[in-house]
Scaffold this motif. Structure first.
Motif, PDB file in Angstrom:
ATOM      1  N   GLU A  36       0.851  -1.203   0.000  1.00  0.00           N
ATOM      2  CA  GLU A  36       0.000   0.000   0.000  1.00  0.00           C
ATOM      3  C   GLU A  36       0.888   1.255   0.000  1.00  0.00           C
ATOM      4  OE1 GLU A  36      -2.992   0.038   3.118  1.00  0.00           O
ATOM      5  OE2 GLU A  36      -3.336   2.201   2.875  1.00  0.00           O
ATOM      6  N   ASN A  37       0.505   2.236  -0.794  1.00  0.00           N
ATOM      7  CA  ASN A  37       1.244   3.502  -0.836  1.00  0.00           C
ATOM      8  C   ASN A  37       0.693   4.497   0.183  1.00  0.00           C
ATOM      9  OD1 ASN A  37       2.944   2.708  -2.919  1.00  0.00           O
ATOM     10  ND2 ASN A  37       1.599   3.531  -4.521  1.00  0.00           N
ATOM     11  N   LEU A  38       1.573   5.036   1.000  1.00  0.00           N
ATOM     12  CA  LEU A  38       1.185   6.099   1.930  1.00  0.00           C
ATOM     13  C   LEU A  38       1.306   7.453   1.254  1.00  0.00           C
ATOM     14  CD1 LEU A  38       3.003   4.712   5.075  1.00  0.00           C
ATOM     15  CD2 LEU A  38       0.534   5.044   4.837  1.00  0.00           C
ATOM     16  N   LEU A  39       2.183   7.527   0.277  1.00  0.00           N
ATOM     17  CA  LEU A  39       2.420   8.769  -0.460  1.00  0.00           C
ATOM     18  C   LEU A  39       2.723   8.375  -1.893  1.00  0.00           C
ATOM     19  CD1 LEU A  39       3.145  11.912  -0.475  1.00  0.00           C
ATOM     20  CD2 LEU A  39       5.503  11.216  -0.053  1.00  0.00           C
ATOM     21  N   GLU A  40       2.239   9.192  -2.845  1.00  0.00           N
ATOM     22  CA  GLU A  40       2.571   8.953  -4.254  1.00  0.00           C
ATOM     23  C   GLU A  40       3.133  10.226  -4.862  1.00  0.00           C
ATOM     24  OE1 GLU A  40      -0.750   7.194  -6.339  1.00  0.00           O
ATOM     25  OE2 GLU A  40      -0.770   5.458  -4.978  1.00  0.00           O
ATOM     26  N   ALA A  41       4.036  10.060  -5.801  1.00  0.00           N
ATOM     27  CA  ALA A  41       4.643  11.210  -6.478  1.00  0.00           C
ATOM     28  C   ALA A  41       3.540  12.119  -7.020  1.00  0.00           C
ATOM     29  CB  ALA A  41       5.558  10.741  -7.599  1.00  0.00           C
ATOM     30  N   GLY A  42       3.701  13.435  -6.826  1.00  0.00           N
ATOM     31  CA  GLY A  42       2.700  14.388  -7.304  1.00  0.00           C
ATOM     32  C   GLY A  42       1.740  14.805  -6.212  1.00  0.00           C
ATOM     33  N   GLN A  43       1.625  13.991  -5.154  1.00  0.00           N
ATOM     34  CA  GLN A  43       0.750  14.364  -4.037  1.00  0.00           C
ATOM     35  C   GLN A  43       1.475  15.318  -3.092  1.00  0.00           C
ATOM     36  OE1 GLN A  43      -0.239  10.627  -2.171  1.00  0.00           O
ATOM     37  NE2 GLN A  43      -1.910  10.189  -3.587  1.00  0.00           N
ATOM     38  N   ILE A  44       0.695  16.205  -2.442  1.00  0.00           N
ATOM     39  CA  ILE A  44       1.248  17.011  -1.355  1.00  0.00           C
ATOM     40  C   ILE A  44       1.656  16.061  -0.227  1.00  0.00           C
ATOM     41  CG2 ILE A  44       0.715  18.811   0.353  1.00  0.00           C
ATOM     42  CD1 ILE A  44       0.597  20.015  -2.369  1.00  0.00           C
ATOM     43  N   CYS A  45       2.849  16.266   0.286  1.00  0.00           N
ATOM     44  CA  CYS A  45       3.334  15.392   1.361  1.00  0.00           C
ATOM     45  C   CYS A  45       2.866  15.928   2.704  1.00  0.00           C
ATOM     46  CB  CYS A  45       4.867  15.314   1.311  1.00  0.00           C
ATOM     47  SG  CYS A  45       5.529  14.253   2.602  1.00  0.00           S
ATOM     48  N   LYS A  46       1.795  15.326   3.229  1.00  0.00           N
ATOM     49  CA  LYS A  46       1.142  15.892   4.413  1.00  0.00           C
ATOM     50  C   LYS A  46       1.602  15.273   5.735  1.00  0.00           C
ATOM     51  CE  LYS A  46      -3.350  16.934   2.241  1.00  0.00           C
ATOM     52  NZ  LYS A  46      -3.167  18.368   2.122  1.00  0.00           N
ATOM     53  N   HIS A  47       2.259  14.113   5.668  1.00  0.00           N
ATOM     54  CA  HIS A  47       2.487  13.364   6.913  1.00  0.00           C
ATOM     55  C   HIS A  47       3.938  12.985   7.159  1.00  0.00           C
ATOM     56  CE1 HIS A  47      -1.881  12.227   6.049  1.00  0.00           C
ATOM     57  NE2 HIS A  47      -1.890  13.071   7.061  1.00  0.00           N
ATOM     58  N   HIS A  48       4.225  12.879   8.438  1.00  0.00           N
ATOM     59  CA  HIS A  48       5.494  12.347   8.913  1.00  0.00           C
ATOM     60  C   HIS A  48       5.147  11.012   9.571  1.00  0.00           C
ATOM     61  CE1 HIS A  48       9.533  13.674  11.025  1.00  0.00           C
ATOM     62  NE2 HIS A  48       9.693  12.679  10.205  1.00  0.00           N
ATOM     63  N   TYR A  49       5.801   9.941   9.146  1.00  0.00           N
ATOM     64  CA  TYR A  49       5.439   8.596   9.594  1.00  0.00           C
ATOM     65  C   TYR A  49       6.443   8.053  10.590  1.00  0.00           C
ATOM     66  CZ  TYR A  49       2.594   8.985   5.413  1.00  0.00           C
ATOM     67  OH  TYR A  49       1.709   9.421   4.480  1.00  0.00           O
ATOM     68  N   PHE A  50       5.932   7.329  11.582  1.00  0.00           N
ATOM     69  CA  PHE A  50       6.773   6.657  12.571  1.00  0.00           C
ATOM     70  C   PHE A  50       6.337   5.194  12.564  1.00  0.00           C
ATOM     71  CE2 PHE A  50       7.367   5.058  16.941  1.00  0.00           C
ATOM     72  CZ  PHE A  50       8.684   5.410  17.185  1.00  0.00           C
ATOM     73  N   VAL A  51       7.267   4.300  12.348  1.00  0.00           N
ATOM     74  CA  VAL A  51       6.919   2.883  12.197  1.00  0.00           C
ATOM     75  C   VAL A  51       6.806   2.217  13.567  1.00  0.00           C
ATOM     76  CG1 VAL A  51       7.558   0.682  11.147  1.00  0.00           C
ATOM     77  CG2 VAL A  51       8.152   2.838   9.986  1.00  0.00           C
TER      78      VAL A  51
END
Lengths: 191, 191
Positions: A36-51
Motif C-alpha cells: 500500500e502507498n502512503l504517499l505517491e509522487a505528485g501528491q502534497i506530502c502531508k504526513h510524517h510517519y513513525f513505524v
C-alpha cells in the motif's frame, strides 16, 4: 503499541506518563497493507510517519521508468519526504509498505503544535534529525568511496536484520543493481 | 560579527539581546588561514563550526590517495563530522578553510550546556539539522539519478555563487571528476 513511541522518546529525553498522554493525541494510527502507498509522487506530502511495526520504503521512478529505492524504515524510524513535508508541496517520491505495517503519523500543522505545547519534543526531534543527518552524511561518503559490491557487503554486515528481511529485488533497487547482478555477486561471494 | 549568528537564530526562533549575550558565551571565535585544517583524519572531532565569513570544505582521502570533497560550508552554515562529534571519536575527515575565514566554534560539552541553559536553541538546532537532513536526502537522490555532468550543471544553476567562488579543482573533487574532465565538459557546454 504506542509505548514504542514513548520508549523511543525516552532514549533522548524524559517524558512523564501525563506528558505522553498529551503527546499521543497529536498522532493518528494506521494499519497499512503490504504494497500500500502512503504517499505517491505528485501528491502534497502531508504526513510524517513513525513505524510501530513493519517496514516502509521510499522510492522514486527514474527516467527509465524504474523504481529507485532511496530509503527504508523499520520499527522506531521516522520517514517522510522532508523537503515536501516542511514546505507542504508535492513530492517526487512514493512511500510504500514493504510488509504489513502499523504506523503513527502526524501532520506538519500538528507537529508544529506538538512542539509548541511540549518543548521536550524539540529536543527529541533535534536528536532524531541530528542522527538522521549524520547517517545521511556517511551514506554520501559510502556512495563516493565504496563500489556497489562493497556497499552491499558492508550493509549486510552492519545491518544483518535488514538484509534478511528486505526482499532481494528491493535491496537491489536500493543499491542501484539489477536483481540479476545482486544474485550474481552473492553467488560469487558464497563460492 | 557575532550578529550573523543572532540573525541566523532569528530566522527560526525569537531571541532577545539578553538571551543572545548568554548564548554567545558558549562560543569561541577563530580566524582561519586559507588551506588551514580545522580537523584532520585520526583526530577526535571536538568542535562544531559555524562560518561567519569565508568558506570551508570537508574531505577524506580515498584509497587512491586522492582528496574527495563531500561538503562545502559558506556563511551561516554549520559544519562538523557529525557522528565523530556526537560520540567524541576520531574522524575520518578533514575540515579545511578554502578561503581565509572567520568562524565560531563550540565543543560538544558546551553545546549540551547551551541547549540545557537556552531551550530555544533546541528549536534552532532542530531546524538546522532538519534542513541539513532534507538537503542530504536530495543529494542522495541526485547521486542516484543524475549523471555527474547533469549534477554539475544543476549545481551551477542552483548555486551560481558557489560555482563562481569555489576553485575548479575543488568543484571537480566534490563531483568526483578529474579537473581535466570538468574543464572538458565546461568547454563542451560553452561551444
Amino acid at each position: 503499541m504506542l509505548n514504542i513511541l514513548k520508549k523511543h522518546i525516552e532514549k533522548f529525553v524524559q517524558v512523564s506518563d501525563d506528558e505522553f498522554e498529551g503527546i499521543r493525541n497529536f498522532f493518528e494510527t494506521k494499519d497499512v497493507a503490504k504494497k500500500e502507498n502512503l504517499l505517491e509522487a505528485g501528491q502534497i506530502c502531508k504526513h510524517h510517519y513513525f513505524v510501530l511495526n513493519g517496514l516502509l520504503r521510499k522510492f522514486y521512478i527514474n527516467e527509465k521508468g524504474i523504481e529507485q529505492t532511496t530509503e527504508f524504515a523499520i520499527e522506531t524510524w521516522w520517514m517522510t519526504d522532508n523537503i515536501a513535508y516542511e514546505h507542504n508541496i508535492p513530492s517526487e517520491f512514493y512511500i510504500q509498505a514493504v510488509e504489513k505495517s502499523k504506523i503513527l503519523y502526524i501532520t506538519q500543522d500538528n507537529q508544529e503544535k506538538l512542539l509548541r505545547a511540549f518543548p521536550l519534543m524539540e529536543r527529541y526531534f533535534r536528536f532524531v534529525y541530528q542522527r538522521a543527518y549524520a547517517a545521511a552524511q556517511m551514506r554520501v561518503k559510502y556512495l563516493f568511496s565504496l563500489s556497489k559490491e562493497e556497499f552491499y557487503f558492508q550493509s549486510v554486515k552492519r545491518y544483518p536484520e535488514f538484509a534478511q528481511r528486505i526482499p532481494q529485488y528491493l535491496l537491489a533497487s536500493f543499491l542501484g543493481f539489477t536483481p540479476e547482478y545482486l544474485s550474481e555477486i552473492r553467488k560469487r561471494h558464497i563460492s
